[in-house]
Write an enzyme that holds these catalytic residues in place. Structure first.
Site, PDB file in Angstrom:
ATOM      1  N   HIS A  57      30.902 -55.548 -17.802  1.00 38.58           N
ATOM      2  CA  HIS A  57      29.815 -54.931 -18.224  1.00 38.58           C
ATOM      3  C   HIS A  57      29.760 -54.517 -19.598  1.00 38.58           C
ATOM      4  CE1 HIS A  57      26.814 -55.999 -15.096  1.00 38.58           C
ATOM      5  NE2 HIS A  57      27.450 -55.385 -14.162  1.00 38.58           N
TER       6      HIS A  57
ATOM      7  N   CYS B 115      27.822 -58.123 -22.332  1.00 38.59           N
ATOM      8  CA  CYS B 115      26.524 -57.914 -22.945  1.00 38.59           C
ATOM      9  C   CYS B 115      26.550 -57.070 -24.290  1.00 38.59           C
ATOM     10  CB  CYS B 115      25.585 -57.581 -21.915  1.00 38.59           C
ATOM     11  SG  CYS B 115      25.267 -58.782 -20.478  1.00 38.59           S
TER      12      CYS B 115
END
Length: 415
Positions: free
Chosen positions: A86, A139
């Site tokens: 993440h 991301c």
């Protein structure tokens, strides 16, 4: 030629609200590639995955491995870091007018965030004649090596032209219409929404005999993005601490309280500035730094100062040359010996996909492996342009980026 050494980190966050599927597979495939294609030796590759075996990819462990990687480097060495997991963007928490932007971060398994400035300062320590390549399949990864020159991205006219040329060479319709569609998709993508559309399958596109995906349409896969929303980060920090008063305004304080000396250097520097302001009595309710942090945060810091000042030493021991360097969105000077290949742009999310056959992977990581298998040696620039074209054809909206000097754009990937 010097040594080749790598740190590979894959985090699936099993059993949490943030669970992903493909990050361990990304790391396993990259490790095989380094050994079989790029001539790395097994002792030169350190792997951190959260599968319960070996050292876990906590913030402290990742920092320790990266510090060792860079600290042992000599001119001529080749350093490589692959991260699958993440990413998140930490908003400003000081309330200052000049505190704009975000801190782009990767998210270790224990939530001990590592910021863009941490990476920038790390790369600044790389000796001359030594190249440090970072692949971040996460991301908001476009800003992870901040202030580095954008070779391929969507913030310059030149690079927008390059992207339109790629669209023209694809069979997805007229370039103008495709560019408009891509722009609309980018708006949704920046909010963490992926609009699936069917890509254009190439002839003979099937899984390899070893079950590794090559060309998989987004529409044929179960896709989750690798962005950790701020609300989920806060929920997970609440679970970790047992405290219910965490919110924007106290995230950095919470990280410092949780991890102390193991917290991000930027978080520790931020806390030192906040503590200095508190001691100087700068805690007005309108625009003041401590006012924005909130009454609970102020009370916590006051209690620490009065009752347990030794717990604040990790912050007070930091060197802070100016207040500006602790604010979100600001970094030190440009690093010159680093190459960042990002899974997407700063305002976009990267895909974590699972094929109908149950094979999971990151869209960028999978594209890199497919390109290397097909083309062998490619430059950093060629790799990113080919990955952009491949992901667009597969139906992914993310746009990989390349951030490095002009010289390093034309250097062979990893070689």
């Amino acid at each position: 030629m010097g040594e080749k050494r790598a740190v590979l980190v894959g985090i699936n966050y099993p059993g949490t609200k943030a669970e992903l599927k493909g990050c361990h597979n990304d790391v396993a495939r990259m490790r095989r590639s380094l050994l079989e294609r790029f001539g790395f030796d097994e002792p030169g590759i350190r792997v951190l995955v959260d599968d319960g075996s070996g050292p876990q990819p906590t913030g402290a462990n990742i920092r320790r491995e990266l510090a060792r990687l860079v600290g042992d480097a000599r001119p001529g060495d080749l350093l490589f870091f692959h991260y699958s997991g993440h990413g998140t963007r930490l908003p400003a928490e000081t309330g200052q007018d000049d505190d704009t932007g975000y801190d782009e971060c990767i998210v270790p398994c224990d939530m001990n965030l590592i910021t863009d400035q941490d990476f920038t300062e790390l790369v600044q320590k790389v000796p001359q004649g030594c190249l440090f390549t970072i692949v971040s399949d996460s991301c908001h990864s476009g800003g992870l090596l901040d202030k580095t020159k954008e070779q391929i991205g969507h913030s310059t006219k030149k690079n927008q032209t390059q992207h339109r040329e790629l669209e023209e060479r694809s069979d997805s319709g007229t370039s103008f219409r495709a560019f408009l569609k891509e722009t609309v998709r980018d708006v949704f993508e920046s909010q963490g929404i992926r609009l699936p559309h069917r890509g254009h399958r190439q002839s003979g596109d099937e899984d390899d005999v070893d079950q590794e995906p090559r060309y998989i349409d987004a529409a044929d896969a179960h896709v989750k993005n690798r962005s950790l929303p701020l609300s989920t980060l806060i929920e997970m920090l609440k679970e970790k601490t047992g405290k219910d008063d965490i919110d924007v305004g106290s995230i950095r304080l919470t990280l410092f309280n949780l991890f102390g000396d193991d917290a991000s250097p930027k978080v520790k520097k931020f806390m030192k500035v906040m503590l200095n302001k508190l001691q100087q009595g700068q805690h007005s309710q309108h625009g003041g730094v401590m006012g924005f942090m909130g009454a609970l945060a102020q009370e916590f810091l006051k209690a620490k100062l009065e009752g347990a000042p030794d717990q604040l030493e990790p912050a007070m021991n930091q060197e802070v040359h100016s207040e500006q360097e602790v604010y979100a969105g600001t970094t030190a000077r440009v690093p010159s010996n680093g190459v960042l290949i990002s899974g997407c742009q700063t305002d976009q999310t990267s895909a974590d996909a699972t094929t109908p056959k149950g094979v999971s992977y990151g869209a960028l990581s999978n594209a890199i492996q497919a390109i290397l298998a097909e083309h062998g040696t490619v430059t950093n620039k060629e790799l990113v342009l080919k990955a952009r074209k491949m992901l667009s054809k597969q139906g992914y909206t993310q746009q990989p980026g390349l951030y490095c000097s002009d010289e390093h754009a034309s250097v062979a990937f990893i070689c």
